[in-house]
Design an enzyme around this catalytic site. Structure first.
Site, PDB file in Angstrom:
ATOM      1  N   HIS A  61      12.136   3.065  95.343  1.00 40.81           N
ATOM      2  CA  HIS A  61      12.825   1.877  94.825  1.00 40.81           C
ATOM      3  C   HIS A  61      13.179   2.127  93.362  1.00 40.81           C
ATOM      4  O   HIS A  61      14.316   1.926  92.962  1.00 40.81           O
ATOM      5  CB  HIS A  61      11.947   0.626  94.978  1.00 40.81           C
ATOM      6  CG  HIS A  61      12.576  -0.639  94.448  1.00 40.81           C
ATOM      7  ND1 HIS A  61      12.166  -1.891  94.788  1.00 40.81           N
ATOM      8  CD2 HIS A  61      13.607  -0.828  93.587  1.00 40.81           C
ATOM      9  CE1 HIS A  61      12.908  -2.808  94.165  1.00 40.81           C
ATOM     10  NE2 HIS A  61      13.790  -2.184  93.426  1.00 40.81           N
ATOM     11  N   GLU A 115      19.397   0.590  89.052  1.00 39.28           N
ATOM     12  CA  GLU A 115      18.093   1.076  88.583  1.00 39.28           C
ATOM     13  C   GLU A 115      18.221   1.780  87.229  1.00 39.28           C
ATOM     14  O   GLU A 115      17.375   1.617  86.355  1.00 39.28           O
ATOM     15  CB  GLU A 115      17.456   2.005  89.626  1.00 39.28           C
ATOM     16  CG  GLU A 115      17.016   1.279  90.902  1.00 39.28           C
ATOM     17  CD  GLU A 115      15.948   0.207  90.651  1.00 39.28           C
ATOM     18  OE1 GLU A 115      14.955   0.499  89.970  1.00 39.28           O
ATOM     19  OE2 GLU A 115      16.119  -0.919  91.144  1.00 39.28           O
ATOM     20  N   HIS A 119      16.365  -0.118  84.295  1.00 41.01           N
ATOM     21  CA  HIS A 119      15.090   0.534  83.951  1.00 41.01           C
ATOM     22  C   HIS A 119      15.274   1.869  83.219  1.00 41.01           C
ATOM     23  O   HIS A 119      14.595   2.144  82.241  1.00 41.01           O
ATOM     24  CB  HIS A 119      14.254   0.758  85.213  1.00 41.01           C
ATOM     25  CG  HIS A 119      13.905  -0.502  85.955  1.00 41.01           C
ATOM     26  ND1 HIS A 119      12.951  -1.378  85.506  1.00 41.01           N
ATOM     27  CD2 HIS A 119      14.401  -1.044  87.099  1.00 41.01           C
ATOM     28  CE1 HIS A 119      12.853  -2.402  86.354  1.00 41.01           C
ATOM     29  NE2 HIS A 119      13.740  -2.222  87.328  1.00 41.01           N
TER      30      HIS A 119
HETATM   31  P1  5GP Z   1      10.255  -9.243  91.884  1.00 44.72           P
HETATM   32  O1  5GP Z   1      10.418 -10.424  91.028  1.00 44.72           O
HETATM   33  O2  5GP Z   1      10.985  -9.256  93.164  1.00 44.72           O
HETATM   34  O3  5GP Z   1       8.813  -8.763  92.003  1.00 44.72           O
HETATM   35  O4  5GP Z   1      10.910  -8.048  91.073  1.00 44.72           O
HETATM   36  C1  5GP Z   1      12.275  -8.021  90.832  1.00 44.72           C
HETATM   37  C2  5GP Z   1      12.587  -6.852  89.971  1.00 44.72           C
HETATM   38  O5  5GP Z   1      12.010  -7.025  88.669  1.00 44.72           O
HETATM   39  C3  5GP Z   1      11.999  -5.518  90.432  1.00 44.72           C
HETATM   40  O6  5GP Z   1      12.719  -4.897  91.425  1.00 44.72           O
HETATM   41  C4  5GP Z   1      12.036  -4.758  89.144  1.00 44.72           C
HETATM   42  O7  5GP Z   1      13.339  -4.369  88.814  1.00 44.72           O
HETATM   43  C5  5GP Z   1      11.570  -5.781  88.175  1.00 44.72           C
HETATM   44  N1  5GP Z   1      10.101  -5.805  88.069  1.00 44.72           N
HETATM   45  C6  5GP Z   1       9.241  -6.627  88.723  1.00 44.72           C
HETATM   46  N2  5GP Z   1       7.976  -6.405  88.356  1.00 44.72           N
HETATM   47  C7  5GP Z   1       8.013  -5.393  87.444  1.00 44.72           C
HETATM   48  C8  5GP Z   1       7.017  -4.729  86.666  1.00 44.72           C
HETATM   49  O8  5GP Z   1       5.816  -5.006  86.741  1.00 44.72           O
HETATM   50  N3  5GP Z   1       7.456  -3.759  85.843  1.00 44.72           N
HETATM   51  C9  5GP Z   1       8.766  -3.430  85.723  1.00 44.72           C
HETATM   52  N4  5GP Z   1       9.089  -2.463  84.876  1.00 44.72           N
HETATM   53  N5  5GP Z   1       9.730  -4.050  86.412  1.00 44.72           N
HETATM   54  C10 5GP Z   1       9.367  -5.014  87.266  1.00 44.72           C
HETATM   55  P1  5GP Z   2      15.262  -4.554  91.090  1.00 46.46           P
HETATM   56  O1  5GP Z   2      15.935  -5.336  90.011  1.00 46.46           O
HETATM   57  O2  5GP Z   2      14.510  -5.405  92.026  1.00 46.46           O
HETATM   58  O3  5GP Z   2      14.750  -3.228  90.698  1.00 46.46           O
HETATM   59  O4  5GP Z   2      16.485  -4.041  92.029  1.00 46.46           O
HETATM   60  C1  5GP Z   2      16.755  -4.623  93.205  1.00 46.46           C
HETATM   61  C2  5GP Z   2      18.254  -4.740  93.293  1.00 46.46           C
HETATM   62  O5  5GP Z   2      18.772  -3.610  93.963  1.00 46.46           O
HETATM   63  C3  5GP Z   2      18.644  -5.954  94.046  1.00 46.46           C
HETATM   64  O6  5GP Z   2      19.843  -6.434  93.491  1.00 46.46           O
HETATM   65  C4  5GP Z   2      18.871  -5.411  95.436  1.00 46.46           C
HETATM   66  O7  5GP Z   2      19.827  -6.133  96.143  1.00 46.46           O
HETATM   67  C5  5GP Z   2      19.405  -4.023  95.152  1.00 46.46           C
HETATM   68  N1  5GP Z   2      19.083  -3.073  96.228  1.00 46.46           N
HETATM   69  C6  5GP Z   2      19.965  -2.288  96.853  1.00 46.46           C
HETATM   70  N2  5GP Z   2      19.366  -1.552  97.786  1.00 46.46           N
HETATM   71  C7  5GP Z   2      18.059  -1.876  97.767  1.00 46.46           C
HETATM   72  C8  5GP Z   2      16.944  -1.430  98.508  1.00 46.46           C
HETATM   73  O8  5GP Z   2      16.996  -0.581  99.409  1.00 46.46           O
HETATM   74  N3  5GP Z   2      15.735  -1.993  98.188  1.00 46.46           N
HETATM   75  C9  5GP Z   2      15.610  -2.920  97.208  1.00 46.46           C
HETATM   76  N4  5GP Z   2      14.394  -3.416  96.960  1.00 46.46           N
HETATM   77  N5  5GP Z   2      16.647  -3.363  96.482  1.00 46.46           N
HETATM   78  C10 5GP Z   2      17.869  -2.839  96.761  1.00 46.46           C
END
Ligand code: 5GP
Ligand code: 5GP
Length: 226
Positions: A61, A115, A119
């Protein structure tokens, strides 16, 4: 007097440069892998990549810079947009190891770009765009999570396993304690969604996590097939 104050200014500038150049603007990484079966087995469902159904294995991810206090930086450098030409040598490995399962179907570049922008730009002081993705791919090869689980008799077969048995299997197989994130399937069962491992701020060595994310799995966790 004049030369004294100008050397003082030079000294300040040198000190400032030293701080800026070696500044680590994060403490460690979470390396996060997802189980495709659990991404798909939700109300929201999933779409296979345009290149076909991914392997029945954990996939990447992201590699997320984090602070020891649990907070994290994001979207650090709008002047360094994702450039797919910088990872053309990695693209076949990216397709295999970092597929996107979001809908609509895609070739992965949107996910990888997201990503990087969110990040990757926060760890640019240690890893440029190419090396950021190469590091994540290297970590995936180093960590065979599915094998670690299978060795402990934990299989993606729709059965339920305890959180402790899952954590113990990963610790036994990799040497490090993971953080397990669950999501919920269409029937409301807690299932194994993502596994977080911690990596030092060079992006290469596994470490014990300085801090774990917050969240809870049910006591019994489904491991769906894919
Ligand atoms: P969710 O709110 O679904 O747990 O996370 C959404 C997104 O926020 C993640 O895919 C990731 O991009 C970011 N994120 C969530 N938790 C963490 C964390 O503990 N550390 C970092 N660096 N990013 C996070
Ligand atoms: P995060 O901010 O949670 O790191 O990134 C998640 C974002 O990437 C969301 O907008 C999600 O729709 C997109 N995304 C695309 N492909 C994937 C996948 O295979 N897994 C996850 N968790 N997110 C994906």
């Amino acid at each position: 007097m004049k030369s004294n104050s100008s050397s003082l200014i030079k000294l300040f500038i040198l000190q400032w440069l030293a701080v800026v150049c070696v500044a680590q603007n994060f403490d460690f990484f979470y390396f996060v892998q997802q189980w495709p079966g659990s991404y798909c087995d939700t109300k929201q469902s999933c779409c296979y990549p345009t290149t076909g159904k991914p392997a029945a294995d954990f996939s990447i991810h992201g590699l997320w810079p984090n602070y020891k206090d649990g907070s994290y930086p994001s979207n650090c450098d709008p002047d360094s947009p994702f450039d797919q030409s910088k990872i053309s040598d990695l693209s076949s490995s990216m397709r295999r190891n970092w597929p996107s399962l979001a809908c609509p179907s895609s070739n992965g570049f949107t996910f990888w770009g997201h990503e990087w922008d969110k990040h990757g730009t926060c760890s640019e002081s240690v890893l440029d765009q190419h090396d950021y993705f190469a590091s994540a791919l290297g970590l995936k090869t180093q960590l065979n999570l599915l094998q670690a689980l299978k060795t402990a008799g934990i299989q993606p077969n729709g059965q339920f396993y305890s959180l402790n048995s899952i954590k113990g299997a990963i610790k036994a197989g990799t040497g490090y304690t993971p953080y397990i994130e669950c999501n919920v399937d269409v029937s409301g069962n807690s299932q194994l969604y993502q596994i977080y491992m911690c990596v030092d701020n060079s992006g290469t060595n596994l470490i014990e996590c300085p801090v774990f994310p917050r969240g809870r799995c049910g006591s019994s966790i489904e491991f769906p097939s894919f």
